[in-house]
Design an enzyme around this catalytic site. Structure first.
Site, mmCIF file in Angstrom:
data_model
loop_
_atom_site.group_PDB
_atom_site.id
_atom_site.type_symbol
_atom_site.label_atom_id
_atom_site.label_comp_id
_atom_site.label_asym_id
_atom_site.label_seq_id
_atom_site.Cartn_x
_atom_site.Cartn_y
_atom_site.Cartn_z
ATOM 1 N N ASP A 134 0.816 -1.208 0.000
ATOM 2 C CA ASP A 134 0.000 0.000 0.000
ATOM 3 C C ASP A 134 0.855 1.265 0.000
ATOM 4 O O ASP A 134 0.440 2.303 -0.512
ATOM 5 C CB ASP A 134 -0.928 0.005 1.221
ATOM 6 C CG ASP A 134 -1.954 -1.112 1.163
ATOM 7 O OD1 ASP A 134 -2.183 -1.648 0.053
ATOM 8 O OD2 ASP A 134 -2.521 -1.454 2.213
ATOM 9 N N GLY A 135 2.055 1.179 0.562
ATOM 10 C CA GLY A 135 2.935 2.340 0.620
ATOM 11 C C GLY A 135 3.327 2.858 -0.755
ATOM 12 O O GLY A 135 3.550 4.057 -0.931
ATOM 13 N N ASN A 233 -4.484 9.105 2.401
ATOM 14 C CA ASN A 233 -4.989 8.354 3.560
ATOM 15 C C ASN A 233 -5.469 9.265 4.689
ATOM 16 O O ASN A 233 -6.660 9.331 4.958
ATOM 17 C CB ASN A 233 -3.912 7.409 4.087
ATOM 18 C CG ASN A 233 -4.127 5.975 3.643
ATOM 19 O OD1 ASN A 233 -5.050 5.688 2.881
ATOM 20 N ND2 ASN A 233 -3.273 5.078 4.098
ATOM 21 N N ASP A 263 -4.112 11.635 22.834
ATOM 22 C CA ASP A 263 -2.859 11.458 22.103
ATOM 23 C C ASP A 263 -2.858 12.192 20.772
ATOM 24 O O ASP A 263 -1.802 12.412 20.187
ATOM 25 C CB ASP A 263 -2.584 9.969 21.861
ATOM 26 C CG ASP A 263 -2.027 9.285 23.103
ATOM 27 O OD1 ASP A 263 -1.719 10.002 24.071
ATOM 28 O OD2 ASP A 263 -1.895 8.046 23.097
ATOM 29 N N TYR A 276 -4.944 3.828 9.706
ATOM 30 C CA TYR A 276 -4.749 4.220 11.106
ATOM 31 C C TYR A 276 -6.083 4.443 11.813
ATOM 32 O O TYR A 276 -6.268 4.083 12.983
ATOM 33 C CB TYR A 276 -3.887 5.486 11.139
ATOM 34 C CG TYR A 276 -3.316 5.863 12.486
ATOM 35 C CD1 TYR A 276 -3.593 5.127 13.643
ATOM 36 C CD2 TYR A 276 -2.469 6.962 12.611
ATOM 37 C CE1 TYR A 276 -3.053 5.479 14.861
ATOM 38 C CE2 TYR A 276 -1.923 7.324 13.832
ATOM 39 C CZ TYR A 276 -2.220 6.582 14.954
ATOM 40 O OH TYR A 276 -1.680 6.937 16.167
#
Length: 392
Positions: A134-135, A233, A263, A276
């Site tokens: 995917d990168g 993304n 966070d 994510y």
């Protein structure tokens, strides 16, 4: 070229949807009128060439020896069988396994090379082929800050949620793309503008200012620094190395909607909802849905759930005035930088989507990726009754 048509078609689609919404709002009444809606089938989006493609960008995952042979086979097929102009990144050819391969030399001489952040190839590419995970697709997106050519992604990495093609039959699959026989999914991207208060540190001579106050250095405001990014993304704002909670304000169309204490926060596209954001507890959204997702990261609140907002809104994220520390931001995991008081991050849906070529169609490919890569709803099935229950 297809790239310009993609941007124009996407803009026209947004304009048409706005006109439909305006028409509905202007004609709402409590009459007996029956509305008949027609929803476009996502599978009807097809790849169409104005003229046969002549140039292709091949993106290979760096430092992966297992991809050398597929890369060579693909390039030989494109150059010798299809007489195409192949663009590759210069650092790919610096791999010793490629540089020292004499048999690959004649093919390598036909390549056009480029360097990231130095050479602009946005108007020279007809379509893109990615070899990796995917990168590689995220990297392809980062190379094009305007219109993006269609992307064909082969699954040669670890996860492969965004790479639906297997390399075994690459010749026939590439031929279908060249002939325009393929389905498309337009993956929306985020247009991000980062405005940073530019301060210049300068040492005062002898450590004494004009008013006589002792000082070693001071900050002088000399303007603003503006950076823009196209994100496929997500945009992630987090607390960085600090041990304190991040404390950032989130605005929607100029109105403060919430303050994130935790966070951090993730602002993602539907494509990024399975990345994510999914790990942070968000829902997964099909890439054809026009939306932006806001997902907190470990919020210090029991009621802070992820939310979905319309694609047309503008979000702005800033440090809260009473924040104890700075924050850090990254874009698809890259270009990580610090955000200080007075800096702002503006986010909206880009008019330049990424056209991703489908193996079958947008719906089938998405659910297959959910099942194969994320094992969505995998459970041992419940047994039926061995005998019928007695009726009482």
């Amino acid at each position: 070229m297809f790239t310009h048509l993609t941007a124009i078609a996407f803009a026209r689609l947004l304009e048409r949807n706005m006109k439909i919404l305006e028409h509905v709002m202007n004609n709402l009444s409590f009459s007996r009128t029956t509305w008949h809606w027609h929803i476009q089938d996502p599978a009807s989006q097809r790849l169409t060439w104005n003229k046969p493609p002549k140039s292709v960008l091949v993106i290979k995952k760096i430092r992966d020896a297992s991809l050398l042979q597929p890369f060579k086979e693909l390039c030989v097929y494109l150059t010798e069988e299809n007489n195409m102009i192949v663009y590759v990144e210069k650092k790919v050819l610096e791999d010793p396994a490629i540089a020292n391969d004499d048999n690959f030399g004649p093919v390598k001489k036909k390549f056009c090379t480029f360097r990231e952040d130095y050479d602009d190839i946005s108007n020279q590419i007809d379509f893109i082929i990615c070899l990796g995970g995917d990168g590689t697709l995220l990297y392809a997106s980062s190379l094009f800050q305007g219109s993006v050519p269609p992307v064909m992604a082969f699954h040669l990495g670890s996860l492969g949620f965004l790479t639906p093609f297997n390399f075994e039959n690459f010749q026939s699959q590439v031929t279908q793309v060249i002939e325009g026989n393929a389905a498309l999914v337009l993956r929306s991207r985020l247009k991000v503008k980062v405005v940073k208060e530019h301060r210049e540190k300068m040492t005062v001579q002898n450590g004494i200012e004009e008013n006589g106050v002792v000082s070693t250095n001071m900050e002088k405001e000399v303007g603003k620094q503006i950076m823009q990014y196209q994100v496929l993304n997500e945009v992630v704002v987090d607390r960085g190395p600090s041990s304190y909670l991040s404390n950032v304000d989130v605005f929607l169309d100029g109105h403060l909607i919430t303050t994130v204490q935790g966070d951090g926060v993730i602002v993602s596209t539907p494509t990024g909802s399975t990345a994510y954001a999914a790990a942070a507890g968000a829902s997964m959204i099909h890439p054809n849905v026009p939306a932006i997702m806001i997902t907190p990261i470990c919020p210090h609140s029991l009621s802070f759930r992820p939310i979905v907002v319309p694609a047309g809104v503008e979000l702005k994220i800033m440090l809260s005035p009473d924040a104890r520390n700075t924050a850090w931001v990254s874009f698809d995991g890259r270009k990580r930088q610090e955000i200080c008081h007075g800096d702002s991050i503006s986010i909206t849906t880009s008019c330049y989507p990424l056209p991703s070529i489908c193996f079958r169609d947008p719906v089938s490919d998405w659910f297959e990726s959910l099942a194969e890569c994320l094992h969505w709803n995998v459970r041992k099935k419940q047994n039926n009754f061995a005998v019928e229950e007695e009726e009482f």
